[in-house]
Design a protein around this motif. Structure first.
Motif, PDB file in Angstrom:
ATOM      1  N   GLY A 120    -142.845  31.562 -12.499  1.00 12.61           N
ATOM      2  CA  GLY A 120    -142.336  31.681 -11.690  1.00 12.61           C
ATOM      3  C   GLY A 120    -140.788  31.205 -11.529  1.00 12.61           C
ATOM      4  O   GLY A 120    -139.941  31.128 -10.661  1.00 12.61           O
ATOM      5  N   ASP A 121    -140.536  30.381 -12.623  1.00  8.08           N
ATOM      6  CA  ASP A 121    -139.242  29.671 -12.938  1.00  8.08           C
ATOM      7  C   ASP A 121    -138.087  30.938 -13.166  1.00  8.08           C
ATOM      8  O   ASP A 121    -138.093  31.551 -14.238  1.00  8.08           O
ATOM      9  CB  ASP A 121    -139.022  28.652 -14.069  1.00  8.08           C
ATOM     10  N   ALA A 146    -136.615  44.171 -18.659  1.00 10.39           N
ATOM     11  CA  ALA A 146    -135.949  44.537 -17.328  1.00 10.39           C
ATOM     12  C   ALA A 146    -137.207  43.633 -16.223  1.00 10.39           C
ATOM     13  O   ALA A 146    -136.703  43.555 -15.201  1.00 10.39           O
ATOM     14  CB  ALA A 146    -136.091  45.946 -17.193  1.00 10.39           C
ATOM     15  N   ARG A 147    -138.197  44.013 -16.452  1.00  6.41           N
ATOM     16  CA  ARG A 147    -139.373  43.517 -15.522  1.00  6.41           C
ATOM     17  C   ARG A 147    -138.930  41.879 -15.138  1.00  6.41           C
ATOM     18  O   ARG A 147    -138.874  41.389 -14.010  1.00  6.41           O
ATOM     19  CB  ARG A 147    -140.735  43.362 -16.209  1.00  6.41           C
ATOM     20  N   GLU A 154    -134.237  38.690  -8.579  1.00  9.38           N
ATOM     21  CA  GLU A 154    -134.901  38.482  -7.066  1.00  9.38           C
ATOM     22  C   GLU A 154    -134.634  37.155  -6.534  1.00  9.38           C
ATOM     23  O   GLU A 154    -134.820  36.875  -5.281  1.00  9.38           O
ATOM     24  CB  GLU A 154    -135.977  39.308  -7.121  1.00  9.38           C
ATOM     25  N   GLN A 155    -134.599  36.271  -7.611  1.00  9.95           N
ATOM     26  CA  GLN A 155    -134.802  34.732  -7.107  1.00  9.95           C
ATOM     27  C   GLN A 155    -133.095  34.134  -6.964  1.00  9.95           C
ATOM     28  O   GLN A 155    -132.843  33.005  -6.788  1.00  9.95           O
ATOM     29  CB  GLN A 155    -135.435  33.721  -8.009  1.00  9.95           C
ATOM     30  N   MET A 161    -129.019  38.892 -12.768  1.00  5.27           N
ATOM     31  CA  MET A 161    -128.609  40.154 -12.179  1.00  5.27           C
ATOM     32  C   MET A 161    -127.684  40.979 -13.053  1.00  5.27           C
ATOM     33  O   MET A 161    -127.642  42.132 -12.833  1.00  5.27           O
ATOM     34  CB  MET A 161    -127.765  39.647 -10.765  1.00  5.27           C
ATOM     35  N   MET A 162    -126.778  40.188 -13.766  1.00  3.34           N
ATOM     36  CA  MET A 162    -125.802  41.014 -14.635  1.00  3.34           C
ATOM     37  C   MET A 162    -126.640  41.778 -15.791  1.00  3.34           C
ATOM     38  O   MET A 162    -126.463  42.903 -15.975  1.00  3.34           O
ATOM     39  CB  MET A 162    -124.729  39.907 -15.232  1.00  3.34           C
ATOM     40  N   ASN A 163    -127.405  41.283 -16.159  1.00  6.81           N
ATOM     41  CA  ASN A 163    -128.187  41.700 -17.443  1.00  6.81           C
ATOM     42  C   ASN A 163    -129.047  42.975 -16.998  1.00  6.81           C
ATOM     43  O   ASN A 163    -129.037  44.187 -17.545  1.00  6.81           O
ATOM     44  CB  ASN A 163    -129.139  40.824 -18.117  1.00  6.81           C
TER      45      ASN A 163
END
Length: 194
Positions: A120-121, A146-147, A154-155, A161-163
């Motif tokens: 989760g990091d 993508a996953r 989302e964190q 976010m950009m990629n």
């Protein structure tokens, strides 16, 4: 006045090798009494570059009066990573990727990034996604990239976010979706404006 102490109550001493928040290696070069106590730090990777840090809660003692910060820091990170600390796993991945304080090892970098991602990091998720997208140490797997970009984004991790926005824009690993591309681009801009 109170003597300067770490958050666990251990007395701060000159020469202590410490990790700052974000797992930045440093060495205590001076400590001052006060409320709050403050310290002067030297960048362990670039000796001679100093900076102040008054927030002792962000310091983690690695070793007392060590002459080999790299070995002490890697040993400490290794123990933390093996115990399941995802941030330490991501940090070890970065060390093995860059060859800082250890011999560069692409396979170990990927393995630690994968564990950090699963733990989760967000930095670990981003770095593992980048490996999956570029095929560095693992086969190219755009849906997997993508996953993990999504999990990191989302964190609130800006580079993810950009990629992710770019992947939606180009339809790489996900269906092409201009609205999602714009959504993640705006989220990136908002995160950087803060």
């Amino acid at each position: 006045m109170n003597e300067p102490r770490y958050s666990d109550g251990t007395l701060i001493e000159k020469g202590d090798a410490v990790l700052r928040s974000g797992v930045v290696p440093a060495r205590i070069i001076d400590a001052f009494e006060g409320d709050p106590a403050s310290v002067w730090l030297e960048d362990a990777e670039r000796p001679g570059r100093t900076f102040a840090n008054a927030d002792l809660w962000d310091l983690t003692l690695v070793e007392r009066n060590t002459l080999d910060f790299g070995r002490a820091g890697v040993a400490w990170l290794g123990r933390q990573a093996e115990s399941g600390d995802a941030q330490a796993q991501a940090a070890l991945g970065w060390l093995y990727e860059t060859g800082v304080a250890v011999a560069a090892d692409d396979a170990l970098a990927v393995a630690w990034y994968a564990r950090a991602a699963q733990g989760g990091d967000p930095a670990g998720q981003f770095n593992y996604a980048l490996r999956c997208e570029k095929g560095r140490g693992v086969p190219v797997d755009l849906p997997q990239a993508a996953r993990w970009y999504l999990a990191s984004a989302e964190q609130g991790f800006g580079p993810a976010m950009m990629n992710l926005s770019n992947m939606y824009r180009d339809g790489r690993g996900v269906g092409q979706d201009v609205q999602q591309a714009i959504r993640w681009l705006r989220a990136f801009e908002a995160a950087n404006a803060a």
